[in-house]
Design an enzyme around this catalytic site. Structure first.
Site, short mmCIF file in Angstrom:
data_model
loop_
_atom_site.label_atom_id
_atom_site.label_comp_id
_atom_site.label_asym_id
_atom_site.label_seq_id
_atom_site.Cartn_x
_atom_site.Cartn_y
_atom_site.Cartn_z
N GLY A 44 6.74 119.61 55.49
CA GLY A 44 7.47 118.89 54.46
C GLY A 44 6.64 118.47 53.26
CE LYS A 198 28.60 91.70 40.42
NZ LYS A 198 28.20 93.01 40.11
CB THR A 232 30.69 96.20 41.19
OG1 THR A 232 29.69 95.66 42.06
CG2 THR A 232 30.86 95.27 40.01
#
Length: 317
Positions: A44, A198, A232
């Site tokens: 990897g 909020k 949101t």
């Protein structure tokens, strides 16, 4: 744009985060993408080969640090190191989307400021300049000690909505932090702004409280810098409709759109979500509600201006 850029010392390379955007940027400049191969060893580890000379060249590397974030960051760092050791004259990072930008301060005890760490690593690797778009917080520019050209997506998004000729528009920020962005959009559309107040109990969980501004009978355009899980923005859209908005559009520069985002948007009151191609949208995320605009001409123009030592600030207008 001419099909052949006049200065061969400008070279543009793309890594794996956004090859389609990189192709468009190169076409915009009038050059071809430089030859490099990015491969992986069997464990990897990333291996990069630059397959042409970059000695004495001004190199522009296009790489968003979007998902897979850590993979894309490592590709970028290894590329910077390769260019530095190959005697590139300057190494300019074109990062349409800057990942880890949401960790830009210590909001609570024992938290990292990862946006600063990212800046340190990129600089330490050997980058000389960065061109980016809509950082999550503009003060992230100050985390770097190299020049940053911080471009804005609002003009592209606003132009699209101008051409739709919508009536009774109000531009709405989904939170207090986005008011400056909403104001810029509203100025362009000659519209008033609204704000959604909020509370966010914990990350990726949003709770809408109340709406500041007169929404009744209006066409609302929600604007944000990025949409991640879409919690949101979909709650905001539904709250706007409940408060009497006629219809709700939404837009953002960076469509992160992870986890339940696509399903939430599809099932929400949002009529259309307008995004840019700073982060590529895989086929499964290309739903009918989403419209994608390109930032290629903006970034191409910025690269030419930087290279020719002209003003970049004209692109903010």
């Amino acid at each position: 744009m001419s099909s052949n850029y006049k200065d061969a010392s400008l070279k543009v390379f793309s890594l794996n985060s956004n090859p389609a955007l990189a192709e468009s940027i190169a076409a915009q400049i009038g050059t071809k993408l430089g030859k490099c191969t990015v491969t992986q060893f069997s464990d990897g580890e990333i291996q990069i080969n630059i397959d042409e000379s970059v000695r004495g060249s001004d190199v522009y590397v296009i790489q968003s640090t979007s998902a897979p974030v850590n993979q894309n960051i490592m590709e970028l760092l290894i590329m910077i190191d390769a260019l530095k050791r190959a005697s590139a004259k300057s190494i300019n990072i074109v990062m349409p989307y800057y990942g880890y930008a949401r960790q830009d301060r210590k909001a609570r005890a024992r938290e990292p400021i990862t946006a600063k760490l990212m800046a340190d690593i990129i600089e330490k690797a050997g980058a000389n300049r960065m061109i980016t778009l809509d950082l999550h917080a503009p003060q992230i520019q100050g985390f770097f000690d190299i020049p940053i050209d911080h471009l804005q997506g609002v003009p592209i998004l606003a132009t699209y909505f101008e051409q739709k000729n919508l009536e009774d528009v109000i531009v709405v920020s989904p939170d207090h932090g986005g008011v400056v962005r909403a104001r810029k959009m509203a100025d362009r559309l000659k519209a008033p702004i609204g704000i959604i107040d909020k509370r966010r109990p914990k990350p990726n969980v949003a709770e809408v409280m109340n709406i500041i501004g007169n929404i009744e009978g209006k066409t609302a355009i929600l604007i944000d810098d990025l949409i991640d899980t879409a919690g949101t923005i979909t709650l905001a859209a539904n709250a706007l409709i409940e408060s009497g908005a006629k219809e709700v559009y939404a837009c953002c520069t960076h469509p992160v759109l992870s986890g339940p985002a696509i399903e939430r948007i599809d099932n929400s009151k949002i009529k259309e979500l307008v995004v840019t191609d700073t982060i590529p949208l895989p086929e499964e995320k290309c739903i009918d509600k989403i419209t994608e605009l390109s930032v290629a001409s903006l970034l191409g123009e910025a690269i030419i201006r930087v290279h020719e030592m002209q003003s970049v600030s004209i692109l903010f207008d």
